[in-house]
Every structure is written in C-alpha cells, then in structure tokens.
Enzyme design. Structure first.
Site, mmCIF file in Angstrom:
data_model
loop_
_atom_site.group_PDB
_atom_site.id
_atom_site.type_symbol
_atom_site.label_atom_id
_atom_site.label_comp_id
_atom_site.label_asym_id
_atom_site.label_seq_id
_atom_site.Cartn_x
_atom_site.Cartn_y
_atom_site.Cartn_z
ATOM 1 N N HIS A 57 42.507 40.874 38.626
ATOM 2 C CA HIS A 57 41.473 41.912 38.693
ATOM 3 C C HIS A 57 42.071 43.317 38.616
ATOM 4 O O HIS A 57 41.405 44.289 38.961
ATOM 5 C CB HIS A 57 40.681 41.780 40.000
ATOM 6 C CG HIS A 57 40.186 40.404 40.261
ATOM 7 N ND1 HIS A 57 39.382 39.724 39.379
ATOM 8 C CD2 HIS A 57 40.395 39.557 41.306
ATOM 9 C CE1 HIS A 57 39.107 38.524 39.863
ATOM 10 N NE2 HIS A 57 39.714 38.400 41.025
ATOM 11 N N HIS A 217 35.674 36.065 38.674
ATOM 12 C CA HIS A 217 36.623 34.963 38.550
ATOM 13 C C HIS A 217 36.258 34.058 37.375
ATOM 14 O O HIS A 217 36.638 32.888 37.342
ATOM 15 C CB HIS A 217 36.667 34.142 39.833
ATOM 16 C CG HIS A 217 37.117 34.908 41.031
ATOM 17 N ND1 HIS A 217 36.233 35.574 41.843
ATOM 18 C CD2 HIS A 217 38.345 35.129 41.536
ATOM 19 C CE1 HIS A 217 36.908 36.176 42.815
ATOM 20 N NE2 HIS A 217 38.187 35.915 42.646
#
Length: 329
Positions: A57, A217
């Site tokens: 991320h 995700h």
C-alpha cells in the site's frame, strides 16, 4: 507476471532496505523484526503514534514516518498483517514515555495482532484507534464491519500533529477517533492488482467493466458495471461517500482523491475536478485537498474518493507542519 523483484520472498525486505537508504535523514529501518522508526527520537514525554499493516500500500505506512506524523510503522508481508512481535518491538522502540497510540485499519488480522502486541509490552501505555472508513461494505472475508482504507492517512496526519503539539495520550486518541468518525471513502478498480506470491490478478475484469467498491487488498467490490467514463464513476463513488456522511450545505470538507498504484496523476485530477464541482453544487466547501497515490493496492488501476468533514481543530491539525518521505509541508 513481470515485476522489478528478485526472489518474491525477499520483496518486502529488499524494498525496506532501499527505502531506508533513500530516506536515511528521516527514518531507520529495522529488519529483525521488521519495522521503521524516525531517525531522530521523539522528545521525552511525547505520544508515539504508530501504525502498520500489510505491505503493498506504499507509501502507507512507512512513507508517513517522520516529524508531524508517525513515530513508527510496521510493515507485514504483502497484503498480510505484521506479526505481534514486530508490532511490540516497534511500540517499545518508538515510546518516549508518553505512551503509544496505535492507528489500526479495521481488518481482523491487524486488529488481533495489534491487540496482542499491546499485551506483550508490559507496563507500556497503549491506546488503539480503529479506522473503518470504507462505505462499500459492512462485512467481508477480511474484517468484521467496514474496512480501513485511504482515510487512514488523514487520521494518521491529524493524530501525529496532535502528538507533535504536546497533547497527552488521551487527547491524541480522542482527536484521532473524532477524525476517524468524520471520514468516509470508496474506491473503484479498472484493473485488479497482481500479487507477487500468486502471479495472477486478484479478480478478472474485461476491458468494458469496472469494479465498484473494491478494497485495498485486491478484494472484489460491491458490484461490477459497464465502464461509462470518469464522470459517472466519480458520481457513484462520491454519492456513496457523501450520503453516508450526511453532508449538509454550508459544511467544509477535505477532499482526497487517491490513486491505487497504476493510475496516472492526470486521471486523478479529472476525478478530483468532477468531485469538487459536485460538492460545490451541493453547497459543500472544499477547504483542503489532497490528490495522489498514497494508499495503493500494488499495481491496481483505479482510484478512491475520501471526504473528511472538517472543523476548526481538524483543519489546524491537517495544516500543521509535516516532514515525511510522502507528505511534506
């Protein structure tokens, strides 16, 4: 799959080593266990704001370690929560005697591991604040309740500024919870990410489809629909966010348009421009803005829209000086 990696199992470690070398004036990278701290320790008595989660991320969370923001960040493997021993080590390394505020995205693994880490640090005062800003889902395979996504960055900035000005742990936790309660997000994917360990896309989309309401995700979204252009997608995301916030005419907000990892900045500004026009039409003032790829999902092509309702204190904390690898003013 073609990625600029060597051995897949070494991807996070090698990335951290490079990150630490590139920003050695700001951070120190620790490898056994893995966590990142500021290069300069906090002033004695300052609250240490700590966050973390699965890698993939970036620049969240490691890129937000520095003055005015995080004291430490704990990266797990790709899309995998860091382990309790990593988190506990980061807590102990970051603590300056003022206690630790953990900002945790609402994913089951993150929540459990951060709580376990607090139990491993006997005598250390740890408060935990959950971020659950994703309006797309109520439940998923990854979390009980809403997921924590791009709004996490805004909560970390506000909490870090409160800690930097000298607030005690209870006060920093209170303002972080208030920020978390004032922020909502929703995202879209034009193309799913490819996770190195699997070598394939997380879900399949044709060239004519988009996935609305994705997670960071690689989770599929709320629904799939035909691609009809930037304005229609922007409206779908912004309507969901503002409806959930119940924004009223005359309110002030921070508008954050976030790239998911493979979206050009030029496209993010198209989304931002339309979102800002829509808010103005509803009498909502965009008082602060952020546009860029800050909370990504590896190489996902897509974007998310985040809105945070502002008051005088949250605006002041957002404006406070920050010096990290990813945010500086």
């Amino acid at each position: 799959m073609k990625k600029l990696l060597n051995a897949v199992d070494d991807a996070v470690r090698e990335s951290l080593v490079g990150f630490g070398a590139a920003h050695e004036e700001l951070v120190r990278v620790h490898l056994d266990p893995m966590y990142v701290t500021r290069a300069q320790p906090l002033l004695r008595g300052t609250v240490a704001v700590v966050s973390g989660g699965g890698s993939g991320h970036e620049p969240l969370h490691t890129g937000l370690v520095g003055e005015g923001m995080l004291a430490a960040a704990v990266p797990g493997e790709m899309f995998t929560s860091p382990t309790p021993d990593q988190i506990a080590a980061a807590y102990q390394a970051a603590d300056a005697g003022g206690g630790v505020l953990a900002i945790v995205k609402n994913y089951t693994g993150d929540v459990l591991n951060f709580e376990t880490a607090a139990e491993l640090t006997d005598g250390l005062d740890v408060e935990q604040v959950l971020v659950n800003d994703d309006v797309a889902v109520e439940d998923s395979l990854f979390t009980a309740g809403r997921r924590g996504v791009a709004g996490t960055l805004l909560v970390e900035k506000v909490a870090g500024a409160a800690a930097e000005r000298g607030d005690d742990l209870a006060a920093v936790a209170e303002v972080a919870r208030r920020a978390a309660g004032a922020v909502r997000s929703m995202g879209v994917a034009l193309r799913a990410p490819v996770v190195p360990h699997t070598g394939r896309a997380s879900f399949d989309l044709t060239d004519e489809e988009v996935e609305i309401g994705i997670g960071i995700h690689g989770e599929p979204g709320r629904h799939r629909e035909p691609f009809t252009g930037a304005d229609a997608i922007t409206a779908a995301l912004l309507d969901a966010v503002t409806d959930d916030l119940r924004l009223a005419s005359g309110e002030s907000v921070l508008l954050f348009v976030n790239g998911m990892g493979a979206t050009p900045l030029s496209e993010l500004y198209v989304v931002y421009g339309r979102a800002r026009t829509m808010l103005a039409e509803r009498g909502v003032q965009v008082a602060r803005s952020l546009v860029g790829s800050y909370v990504t999902s590896l190489d996902m092509q897509g974007a998310s829209i985040t809105v945070m309702r502002l008051d005088e204190e949250l605006t002041s904390l957002w404006d406070a000086p920050v010096h990290t690898a990813a945010l500086r003013w």
